[in-house]
Design an enzyme around this catalytic site. Structure first.
Site, mmCIF file in Angstrom:
data_model
loop_
_atom_site.group_PDB
_atom_site.id
_atom_site.type_symbol
_atom_site.label_atom_id
_atom_site.label_comp_id
_atom_site.label_asym_id
_atom_site.label_seq_id
_atom_site.Cartn_x
_atom_site.Cartn_y
_atom_site.Cartn_z
ATOM 1 N N GLU A 93 0.898 -1.225 -0.185
ATOM 2 C CA GLU A 93 0.032 -0.055 -0.031
ATOM 3 C C GLU A 93 0.698 1.102 0.072
ATOM 4 O OE1 GLU A 93 -2.719 -0.190 3.358
ATOM 5 O OE2 GLU A 93 -2.842 -2.390 3.171
ATOM 6 N N CYS A 106 3.209 8.370 1.364
ATOM 7 C CA CYS A 106 3.594 7.431 2.331
ATOM 8 C C CYS A 106 3.856 6.021 1.660
ATOM 9 C CB CYS A 106 2.238 7.154 3.563
ATOM 10 S SG CYS A 106 2.751 5.810 4.739
ATOM 11 N N CYS A 113 5.346 -7.810 7.349
ATOM 12 C CA CYS A 113 6.282 -7.258 8.319
ATOM 13 C C CYS A 113 6.721 -8.221 9.565
ATOM 14 C CB CYS A 113 6.171 -5.965 9.110
ATOM 15 S SG CYS A 113 7.133 -5.046 10.346
ATOM 16 N N CYS A 117 4.437 -5.812 16.226
ATOM 17 C CA CYS A 117 3.470 -5.098 17.101
ATOM 18 C C CYS A 117 1.885 -5.254 17.163
ATOM 19 C CB CYS A 117 3.859 -3.512 16.369
ATOM 20 S SG CYS A 117 5.376 -2.966 16.298
ATOM 21 N N CYS A 120 -0.858 -3.523 15.153
ATOM 22 C CA CYS A 120 -0.478 -3.121 13.767
ATOM 23 C C CYS A 120 -1.032 -4.179 12.706
ATOM 24 C CB CYS A 120 0.776 -2.999 13.634
ATOM 25 S SG CYS A 120 1.246 -2.570 11.813
ATOM 26 N N CYS A 342 -2.133 2.038 7.387
ATOM 27 C CA CYS A 342 -1.474 1.064 6.542
ATOM 28 C C CYS A 342 -2.002 -0.218 6.756
ATOM 29 C CB CYS A 342 0.204 1.182 6.485
ATOM 30 S SG CYS A 342 0.393 2.640 5.414
#
Ligand code: SAH
Length: 354
Positions: A93, A106, A113, A117, A120, A342
């Site tokens: 994205e 952005c 990832c 976290c 997220c 995101c």
């Protein structure tokens, strides 16, 4: 020999010169080709380049621009969110935001990832792979091409941990800054990290005048451990020491991100602790770093169960920081109607296709 082909958008102008020389083309061709590549034209689309040159180039190099798979435009503020498809079918994205001072994009740094976290959306399925320099740059070029807008600034706050893709990100920074290309000044580029200490130290050595943002989200290890696994490797004190070293080496102040989650990290005591910890670590006898904290009400992600802090708690949190000498602003939420934060569009897409 397919896999030995170079990605044209990953090459500096000097490397493109070398490549052209290696296929018997004059060096000056790079001056014609480089700017067009960075405007989003493939070699086949370049009318001022001969057919044989284009054919020779296609034998040694590839050109791929992220393809717009989905595009959402906010009816509230014109924020545009892209789901870009990469050459292997994975998607990332990018978000284009409009401010008084210009247009900022952005971008994502990885497919997924690995940082884990808890609040997220990007990390839920883990990390799939790093983005190449061409794919990092390609997001900027493809968005500018699609929107017809000049992009003035970049934030690396999309999907992924940029410092976990260090070499490609560093090369991207050089490429996007290059004359004749998109040519965005380092001062208009921000890079956000969850706090990988060795890579922060490494980044400092390059002394790039970019803005480094640290995703802090809690000032005590007990809380931070529970929402950010990276904290077990690099606890708060170590992270802030690295911030001070970074500031000393680069002369660039660091900004801090703090996502407010109801009942987790939004109390008045936690605000006071945050101010204390930052002041102690970054305002020493010899160095006084200006400190700015961005407060971001957490975006609620279905899978995480975290709730946004209330308006009153947010106001009080900011006031407590200010009272203790820390500048704080509450981040304006752009694109709230299109889920512009995101990772969520990619997740939606993955769910639909699974
Ligand atoms: N990996 C980098 C950059 C990507 S995340 C980093 O951690 O900084 C960009 C920012 O969005 C980080 O501050 C991150 O903690 C924050 N973020 C992630 N999920 C969020 C959510 N659901 N609500 C609000 N902020 C979130």
């Amino acid at each position: 020999m397919e896999n030995t082909k170079k990605e044209l958008l990953s090459l500096t102008k000097e490397e493109l010169e070398e490549l052209l020389l290696s296929i018997g083309e004059p060096r000056y061709r790079a001056g014609q080709i480089f700017p067009q590549l960075h405007k989003g034209l493939s070699p086949e689309e370049m009318t001022n380049i001969g057919k044989t040159t284009r054919a020779k180039l296609a034998e040694v190099a590839t050109y791929y621009l992220p393809r717009v798979k989905r595009k959402l435009v906010s009816a509230i503020d014109g924020t545009v969110k892209y789901l870009f498809e990469l050459s292997d079918g994975h998607a990332v994205e990018s978000v284009v935001m409009h401010y008084d001072h210009g247009t900022t994009i952005c971008i994502s740094s990885q497919v997924g990832c690995a940082m884990g976290c808890k609040f997220c959306a990007s990390t839920i399925g883990g990390k799939v792979r790093n983005l190449t320099p061409a794919e990092l740059l390609g997001q900027v070029i493809a968005a500018a091409k699609d929107s017809g807008e000049r992009i003035d600034g970049i934030v690396m706050m999309g999907i992924g941990e940029p410092l976990d893709n260090f070499d490609n990100v560093l090369r991207f920074l050089t490429l996007v800054n290059a004359e004749g290309g998109v040519n965005i000044g380092y001062r208009h580029i921000s890079l956000s990290t969850c706090g990988l200490v060795p890579q922060i130290d490494k980044l400092a050595t390059y002394k790039l005048p970019i803005t480094l943002s640290i995703s802090l989200h809690a000032a005590d290890d007990e809380t931070r451990d529970t929402i950010m696994p990276v904290n077990r490797a690099y606890p708060v004190a170590e992270l802030l020491s690295a911030c001070l070293r970074y500031y000393k080496t680069t002369g660039r102040r660091i900004s801090f991100e703090y996502t407010l989650i109801a009942g987790k990290n939004d109390s008045r005591e936690q605000a006071a602790k945050l101010a204390l910890v930052l002041n102690r670590a970054l305002r020493t006898r010899t160095e006084t770093m200006p400190i700015h904290v961005n407060l971001i009400p957490v975006n609620e992600v279905e899978e995480t169960g975290f709730k946004r802090a209330g308006a009153q708690a947010i106001k009080q949190f900011a006031a407590t920081l200010e009272k203790n000498g820390i500048r704080a602003t509450v981040r304006r939420r752009l694109g709230s109607d299109i889920n512009a934060s995101c990772g969520q569009l990619r997740r939606e897409d993955l769910k639909q296709n699974s």
